[in-house]
Design a protein around this motif. Structure first.
Motif, PDB file in Angstrom:
ATOM      1  N   ASP A   1      32.571  42.407  45.874  1.00 16.82           N
ATOM      2  CA  ASP A   1      33.596  41.388  46.104  1.00 16.82           C
ATOM      3  C   ASP A   1      34.632  41.385  44.980  1.00 16.82           C
ATOM      4  OD1 ASP A   1      32.311  40.619  48.447  1.00 16.82           O
ATOM      5  OD2 ASP A   1      31.379  38.837  47.547  1.00 16.82           O
ATOM      6  N   VAL A   2      34.166  41.482  43.734  1.00 19.81           N
ATOM      7  CA  VAL A   2      35.084  41.508  42.591  1.00 19.81           C
ATOM      8  C   VAL A   2      35.944  42.763  42.651  1.00 19.81           C
ATOM      9  CG1 VAL A   2      35.252  41.686  40.064  1.00 19.81           C
ATOM     10  CG2 VAL A   2      33.641  40.070  41.101  1.00 19.81           C
ATOM     11  N   ALA A   3      35.328  43.907  42.927  1.00 21.92           N
ATOM     12  CA  ALA A   3      36.082  45.163  43.016  1.00 21.92           C
ATOM     13  C   ALA A   3      37.161  45.061  44.095  1.00 21.92           C
ATOM     14  CB  ALA A   3      35.145  46.331  43.302  1.00 21.92           C
ATOM     15  N   ASP A   4      36.804  44.491  45.230  1.00 22.19           N
ATOM     16  CA  ASP A   4      37.773  44.335  46.318  1.00 22.19           C
ATOM     17  C   ASP A   4      38.906  43.400  45.913  1.00 22.19           C
ATOM     18  OD1 ASP A   4      38.689  44.715  49.070  1.00 22.19           O
ATOM     19  OD2 ASP A   4      38.078  42.627  49.366  1.00 22.19           O
ATOM     20  N   ALA A   5      38.566  42.270  45.300  1.00 24.69           N
ATOM     21  CA  ALA A   5      39.592  41.307  44.885  1.00 24.69           C
ATOM     22  C   ALA A   5      40.524  41.914  43.834  1.00 24.69           C
ATOM     23  CB  ALA A   5      38.935  40.043  44.348  1.00 24.69           C
ATOM     24  N   LEU A   6      39.954  42.592  42.836  1.00 29.14           N
ATOM     25  CA  LEU A   6      40.784  43.195  41.791  1.00 29.14           C
ATOM     26  C   LEU A   6      41.669  44.304  42.348  1.00 29.14           C
ATOM     27  CD1 LEU A   6      38.256  43.424  38.812  1.00 29.14           C
ATOM     28  CD2 LEU A   6      40.143  41.798  39.100  1.00 29.14           C
TER      29      LEU A   6
END
Length: 95
Positions: free
Chosen positions: A25-30
């Motif tokens: 999720d963090v990778a996608d958001a960033l």
């Protein structure tokens, strides 16, 4: 900071971890925000008002100091993308 606390103490609380799903999720958001977009959206006076650590002295963050963070941002994005790709969790600590 998010994540789940572990039993391991750090300087400011406990080491925390992000699960694989949270890392993804963090990778996608960033990945959705470029360094240029981040710069456009960023306001260092709001950052200072929120007392986001570390707060350089005297006077807090300024444009010059914050520029170094923008230079590191692509590496942060890559780190999370690689962790997501490899199926890794991420440990977080405020030391």
């Amino acid at each position: 900071m998010g994540g789940t606390p572990t039993q391991f103490e750090a300087t400011y609380g406990f080491v925390r971890y992000l699960t694989l799903e949270e890392v993804r999720d963090v990778a996608d958001a960033l990945s959705q925000i470029s360094a240029e977009e981040l710069k456009r959206r960023f306001n260092y006076t709001v950052f200072n008002a929120a007392e986001i650590y570390p707060n350089p002295s005297p006077g807090g963050w300024d444009e010059e100091e914050i520029e170094a963070l923008f230079e590191l941002y692509p590496q942060l994005v890559k780190f999370f993308q690689n962790a997501a790709k490899e199926g890794d969790i991420v440990l977080l600590s405020s030391d």
